[in-house]
Design a protein around this motif. Sequence first.
Motif, PDB file in Angstrom:
ATOM      1  N   ALA A 271       0.588  -1.119  -0.141  1.00 39.01           N
ATOM      2  CA  ALA A 271       0.094   0.043   0.074  1.00 39.01           C
ATOM      3  C   ALA A 271       0.655   0.813   0.160  1.00 39.01           C
ATOM      4  CB  ALA A 271      -0.543  -0.006   1.794  1.00 39.01           C
ATOM      5  N   ASP A 272       2.643   1.533   0.468  1.00 38.66           N
ATOM      6  CA  ASP A 272       2.852   2.389   0.830  1.00 38.66           C
ATOM      7  C   ASP A 272       3.198   3.008  -0.754  1.00 38.66           C
ATOM      8  OD1 ASP A 272       2.042   2.570   3.603  1.00 38.66           O
ATOM      9  OD2 ASP A 272       4.527   1.609   4.119  1.00 38.66           O
ATOM     10  N   ALA A 273       3.373   1.942  -1.589  1.00 38.87           N
ATOM     11  CA  ALA A 273       3.979   2.320  -2.527  1.00 38.87           C
ATOM     12  C   ALA A 273       3.134   2.625  -3.613  1.00 38.87           C
ATOM     13  CB  ALA A 273       4.525   0.947  -3.320  1.00 38.87           C
ATOM     14  N   ILE A 274       1.670   3.581  -3.334  1.00 37.71           N
ATOM     15  CA  ILE A 274       0.999   3.147  -3.734  1.00 37.71           C
ATOM     16  C   ILE A 274       0.767   5.086  -3.746  1.00 37.71           C
ATOM     17  CG2 ILE A 274      -1.980   3.809  -4.725  1.00 37.71           C
ATOM     18  CD1 ILE A 274      -0.148   1.246  -5.568  1.00 37.71           C
ATOM     19  N   ASP A 275       0.633   6.125  -4.787  1.00 37.96           N
ATOM     20  CA  ASP A 275       1.246   7.394  -4.207  1.00 37.96           C
ATOM     21  C   ASP A 275      -0.455   8.522  -4.692  1.00 37.96           C
ATOM     22  OD1 ASP A 275       3.565   8.154  -4.586  1.00 37.96           O
ATOM     23  OD2 ASP A 275       3.287   7.136  -6.656  1.00 37.96           O
ATOM     24  N   ALA A 276      -1.045   7.524  -4.522  1.00 33.10           N
ATOM     25  CA  ALA A 276      -3.257   8.526  -4.720  1.00 33.10           C
ATOM     26  C   ALA A 276      -3.622   6.631  -5.034  1.00 33.10           C
ATOM     27  CB  ALA A 276      -2.771   9.610  -5.747  1.00 33.10           C
TER      28      ALA A 276
ATOM     29  N   PRO B   1      -4.973   5.036   4.639  1.00 37.04           N
ATOM     30  CA  PRO B   1      -4.502   5.989   5.376  1.00 37.04           C
ATOM     31  C   PRO B   1      -3.781   6.656   5.613  1.00 37.04           C
ATOM     32  CG  PRO B   1      -4.388   4.039   7.086  1.00 37.04           C
ATOM     33  CD  PRO B   1      -4.065   3.302   5.259  1.00 37.04           C
ATOM     34  N   ALA B   2      -2.503   6.544   5.291  1.00 39.51           N
ATOM     35  CA  ALA B   2      -1.963   7.891   4.798  1.00 39.51           C
ATOM     36  C   ALA B   2      -1.505   7.728   3.091  1.00 39.51           C
ATOM     37  CB  ALA B   2      -0.370   7.406   5.240  1.00 39.51           C
ATOM     38  N   THR B   3      -2.816   7.051   2.703  1.00 37.13           N
ATOM     39  CA  THR B   3      -2.438   8.047   0.716  1.00 37.13           C
ATOM     40  C   THR B   3      -3.107   9.038   0.819  1.00 37.13           C
ATOM     41  OG1 THR B   3      -1.627   5.130   0.727  1.00 37.13           O
ATOM     42  CG2 THR B   3      -2.694   6.470  -1.467  1.00 37.13           C
ATOM     43  N   LEU B   4      -2.803   9.657  -0.661  1.00 37.73           N
ATOM     44  CA  LEU B   4      -3.785  10.422  -1.163  1.00 37.73           C
ATOM     45  C   LEU B   4      -5.404   9.194  -2.096  1.00 37.73           C
ATOM     46  CD1 LEU B   4      -4.923  13.255  -2.415  1.00 37.73           C
ATOM     47  CD2 LEU B   4      -3.020  12.855  -3.972  1.00 37.73           C
ATOM     48  N   GLN B   5      -6.565   9.779  -1.799  1.00 38.31           N
ATOM     49  CA  GLN B   5      -7.527   9.636  -1.443  1.00 38.31           C
ATOM     50  C   GLN B   5      -8.367  10.253  -2.593  1.00 38.31           C
ATOM     51  OE1 GLN B   5      -9.729   8.246   1.227  1.00 38.31           O
ATOM     52  NE2 GLN B   5      -7.980   6.883   2.227  1.00 38.31           N
ATOM     53  N   LEU B   6      -8.994   9.701  -3.885  1.00 42.21           N
ATOM     54  CA  LEU B   6      -9.240  10.486  -4.517  1.00 42.21           C
ATOM     55  C   LEU B   6     -10.534   9.939  -5.404  1.00 42.21           C
ATOM     56  CD1 LEU B   6      -6.529  11.598  -6.951  1.00 42.21           C
ATOM     57  CD2 LEU B   6      -7.144  12.919  -5.253  1.00 42.21           C
TER      58      LEU B   6
ATOM     59  N   GLU C 239      -0.508  15.068   1.571  1.00 39.68           N
ATOM     60  CA  GLU C 239       0.180  15.530   0.327  1.00 39.68           C
ATOM     61  C   GLU C 239       1.506  14.733  -0.098  1.00 39.68           C
ATOM     62  OE1 GLU C 239       0.064  17.844  -1.109  1.00 39.68           O
ATOM     63  OE2 GLU C 239      -1.770  19.111  -0.739  1.00 39.68           O
ATOM     64  N   PRO C 240       1.128  13.947  -1.930  1.00 44.54           N
ATOM     65  CA  PRO C 240       2.478  12.599  -1.824  1.00 44.54           C
ATOM     66  C   PRO C 240       3.117  13.931  -2.535  1.00 44.54           C
ATOM     67  CG  PRO C 240       0.666  12.644  -3.830  1.00 44.54           C
ATOM     68  CD  PRO C 240       0.003  13.799  -2.201  1.00 44.54           C
ATOM     69  N   LYS C 241       4.270  13.268  -2.647  1.00 41.08           N
ATOM     70  CA  LYS C 241       5.354  14.176  -2.481  1.00 41.08           C
ATOM     71  C   LYS C 241       5.431  13.562  -4.048  1.00 41.08           C
ATOM     72  CE  LYS C 241       8.910  12.418   1.485  1.00 41.08           C
ATOM     73  NZ  LYS C 241      10.088  11.248   1.710  1.00 41.08           N
ATOM     74  N   GLU C 242       5.312  12.932  -4.306  1.00 37.78           N
ATOM     75  CA  GLU C 242       5.249  13.138  -6.091  1.00 37.78           C
ATOM     76  C   GLU C 242       4.189  12.255  -6.510  1.00 37.78           C
ATOM     77  OE1 GLU C 242       7.925  12.679 -10.042  1.00 37.78           O
ATOM     78  OE2 GLU C 242       8.706  12.119  -7.947  1.00 37.78           O
TER      79      GLU C 242
ATOM     80  N   ARG D  99       2.536   7.076  -9.006  1.00 39.34           N
ATOM     81  CA  ARG D  99       2.062   5.779  -8.982  1.00 39.34           C
ATOM     82  C   ARG D  99       0.821   5.160  -8.553  1.00 39.34           C
ATOM     83  NH1 ARG D  99       4.554   2.530  -7.216  1.00 39.34           N
ATOM     84  NH2 ARG D  99       6.281   1.562  -8.474  1.00 39.34           N
ATOM     85  N   ILE D 100      -0.397   5.376 -10.168  1.00 36.98           N
ATOM     86  CA  ILE D 100      -1.924   6.065  -9.194  1.00 36.98           C
ATOM     87  C   ILE D 100      -2.473   4.253  -8.776  1.00 36.98           C
ATOM     88  CG2 ILE D 100      -4.171   6.952  -9.667  1.00 36.98           C
ATOM     89  CD1 ILE D 100      -2.671   9.609 -10.326  1.00 36.98           C
ATOM     90  N   LEU D 101      -3.395   3.865  -8.500  1.00 38.33           N
ATOM     91  CA  LEU D 101      -4.231   2.917  -8.142  1.00 38.33           C
ATOM     92  C   LEU D 101      -5.713   3.008  -8.115  1.00 38.33           C
ATOM     93  CD1 LEU D 101      -4.590  -0.277  -7.652  1.00 38.33           C
ATOM     94  CD2 LEU D 101      -4.850   0.167  -5.203  1.00 38.33           C
ATOM     95  N   ILE D 102      -6.440   2.265  -9.685  1.00 30.07           N
ATOM     96  CA  ILE D 102      -7.498   2.719  -9.434  1.00 30.07           C
ATOM     97  C   ILE D 102      -8.703   1.576  -8.977  1.00 30.07           C
ATOM     98  CG2 ILE D 102      -9.305   3.531 -11.092  1.00 30.07           C
ATOM     99  CD1 ILE D 102      -7.370   4.696 -13.351  1.00 30.07           C
TER     100      ILE D 102
END
Length: 353
Positions: free
Chosen positions: A255-260, A284-289, A328-331, A334-337
Amino acid sequence: MIKPIYVHGSGSISIQPTFEPGYCFDSILSFAQNPVPAYEPDYKALIPAMQLRRMNKSMRMAIFASRLALQQADRTAVDAIITGSGLGCLKDSERFVEALLAEEGQSLNPTPFIQSTHNMAAAAIALVLKCKGYNMTYVNNANSFESALLDGMVYLTEHPNDTMLLGGVDEAGERTTQFWDIAGYLKREVPTIPTPLEGAATPGEIAAEGATFFVVSGQPGARTYGKVTAVETSLETDDTVVLLSRFLQKNGLDADAIDAVFMGFNGDSRYDGIYRNLGHSLFPATLQLGFKHLLGEYDTVVASALAIALQLLNEQRIPSSLRLNDVEPKELKRILIYTQRRGKNHGLILVEQ
């Protein structure tokens, strides 16, 4: 082994002005109705008027979106076309059935029947582009686009030098949405776009429509906007946390490898808890969209989510209207849908720079 596919251009029509150059959800159109029709462009800008007269709405949206994708990719032709559509050319289907009932099977106009099939949009694109190659349409309810995407990945693994158009299209029909309302699928209490989420959510979804297409290939190029590295579907699952954890593990990630993570919150209080549980458990610590609260619900709306994800990866800018939390991700690399509809048809798409 199935290889990633590279996206070189995209075009989208939805209930927001997504076809306008540079649009990225900084301004949002509001609606207070259900269903919500697509915000349509001037089709004559890309489709000759004489051709438009013979096209239904699905065909118009699909051809316009595919031409936008070709323009962005700086291409004029493709080797294959793969489309997903949950309901196909729905209005022509309804029109034919209504005529069948009214005329008792006599003196029927064959055009609505001919143009009612699910593969009509892909066929129309092929005719316009004079593409005589592989042409396939997938009809798997809310997994229709993911199924098309999987087939595209298989095809391009076997034909790495080919280029294809790949997309999803669905239109809202008047009769069908009435049936959905009777079945309790649609939101009746304050059906608004943007749709309230979290505590303000109510039962039901807001039906919409749209078309999104991509120019993809098996090789990166000068105009590559990103790549799709993995896709998975599941009709039903007892535990979505396990489903997503296994998907990430299969792809060598956690999960930590996912930026959003894009999740399909649509304001339906009966099913949004699935996303909420995932957000608390895995991200919980990942940008959710979100995206359905702005685009409504239809079987291939996840194609629009893919287009948005690619845009965010390239612009490295996150519109506040898409945010579900303040992380706020640093960059964005990688995005998971992840999306589902009415507790079924779970779909996962992994997108990378």
